[in-house]
Design a protein around this motif. Sequence first.
Motif, PDB file in Angstrom:
ATOM      1  N   GLU A 124       0.971  -1.288  -0.060  1.00 22.55           N
ATOM      2  CA  GLU A 124      -0.030   0.153   0.021  1.00 22.55           C
ATOM      3  C   GLU A 124       0.870   1.401   0.082  1.00 22.55           C
ATOM      4  O   GLU A 124       0.464   2.353  -0.733  1.00 22.55           O
ATOM      5  CB  GLU A 124      -1.075   0.182   1.309  1.00 22.55           C
ATOM      6  N   GLN A 125       2.045   1.240   0.908  1.00 28.93           N
ATOM      7  CA  GLN A 125       2.900   2.297   0.850  1.00 28.93           C
ATOM      8  C   GLN A 125       3.498   2.637  -0.577  1.00 28.93           C
ATOM      9  O   GLN A 125       3.587   3.875  -1.091  1.00 28.93           O
ATOM     10  CB  GLN A 125       3.940   2.211   1.979  1.00 28.93           C
ATOM     11  N   LEU A 126       3.964   1.387  -1.044  1.00 31.66           N
ATOM     12  CA  LEU A 126       4.785   1.491  -2.558  1.00 31.66           C
ATOM     13  C   LEU A 126       3.789   2.396  -3.387  1.00 31.66           C
ATOM     14  O   LEU A 126       4.151   3.129  -4.320  1.00 31.66           O
ATOM     15  CB  LEU A 126       5.051   0.195  -2.882  1.00 31.66           C
ATOM     16  N   THR A 131       2.246   6.271  -7.117  1.00 28.08           N
ATOM     17  CA  THR A 131       0.983   7.190  -7.355  1.00 28.08           C
ATOM     18  C   THR A 131       1.519   8.619  -7.326  1.00 28.08           C
ATOM     19  O   THR A 131       1.165   9.636  -8.086  1.00 28.08           O
ATOM     20  CB  THR A 131      -0.279   7.047  -6.532  1.00 28.08           C
ATOM     21  N   LYS A 132       2.042   9.109  -6.049  1.00 32.40           N
ATOM     22  CA  LYS A 132       2.321  10.533  -5.714  1.00 32.40           C
ATOM     23  C   LYS A 132       3.476  10.733  -6.632  1.00 32.40           C
ATOM     24  O   LYS A 132       3.402  11.896  -7.405  1.00 32.40           O
ATOM     25  CB  LYS A 132       2.656  10.629  -4.354  1.00 32.40           C
ATOM     26  N   ALA A 133       4.610   9.984  -6.964  1.00 26.44           N
ATOM     27  CA  ALA A 133       5.538  10.448  -7.691  1.00 26.44           C
ATOM     28  C   ALA A 133       5.299  10.558  -9.210  1.00 26.44           C
ATOM     29  O   ALA A 133       5.941  11.147 -10.004  1.00 26.44           O
ATOM     30  CB  ALA A 133       6.712   9.363  -7.561  1.00 26.44           C
ATOM     31  N   LEU A 134       4.358   9.774  -9.636  1.00 27.54           N
ATOM     32  CA  LEU A 134       4.190   9.803 -11.178  1.00 27.54           C
ATOM     33  C   LEU A 134       3.033  10.535 -11.476  1.00 27.54           C
ATOM     34  O   LEU A 134       2.449  10.742 -12.640  1.00 27.54           O
ATOM     35  CB  LEU A 134       3.776   8.052 -11.362  1.00 27.54           C
TER      36      LEU A 134
END
Length: 135
Positions: A124-126, A131-134
């Motif tokens: 979930e963290q990954l 999602t945030k980085a991309l």
Amino acid sequence: MLTSNLEKIERFAAKVWRIHSKEDPINQLSFNEYDYLKVIQLAPEPIRLTDLAVEMEVTKPSATNMVQRLERKGLVQRKMCTEDSRAKRIELTEKAIIGLQEESHVYGIMSKGLEKKLSREELEQLNLLLTKALK
């Protein structure tokens, strides 16, 4: 460390592709050709050439050349635009759709490989971080 891990992800992906992908037209594409297909696939409707060029951040003549190349390979087709009779819209052919579906299957295999190595919370963290980085 991030650079090294990104390289490892790329090698992991390449290994999964070699093992699980079938001989199909998608495997024989350049990265650029594949990127065009993904943009066309993700468009909510058949995409205008002008919009494709904007999305790919290339000139319209460059996009035209690529669309012609993909047409020759039987992966895209042009159809008349109902809003502007001068324009054409580009859509995937059945051949491209099937090839891209096979590609999704391979990414599912990669995902399952990661699921075996990470806890539910880590996954979930990954996913949140990717999602945030991309974005």
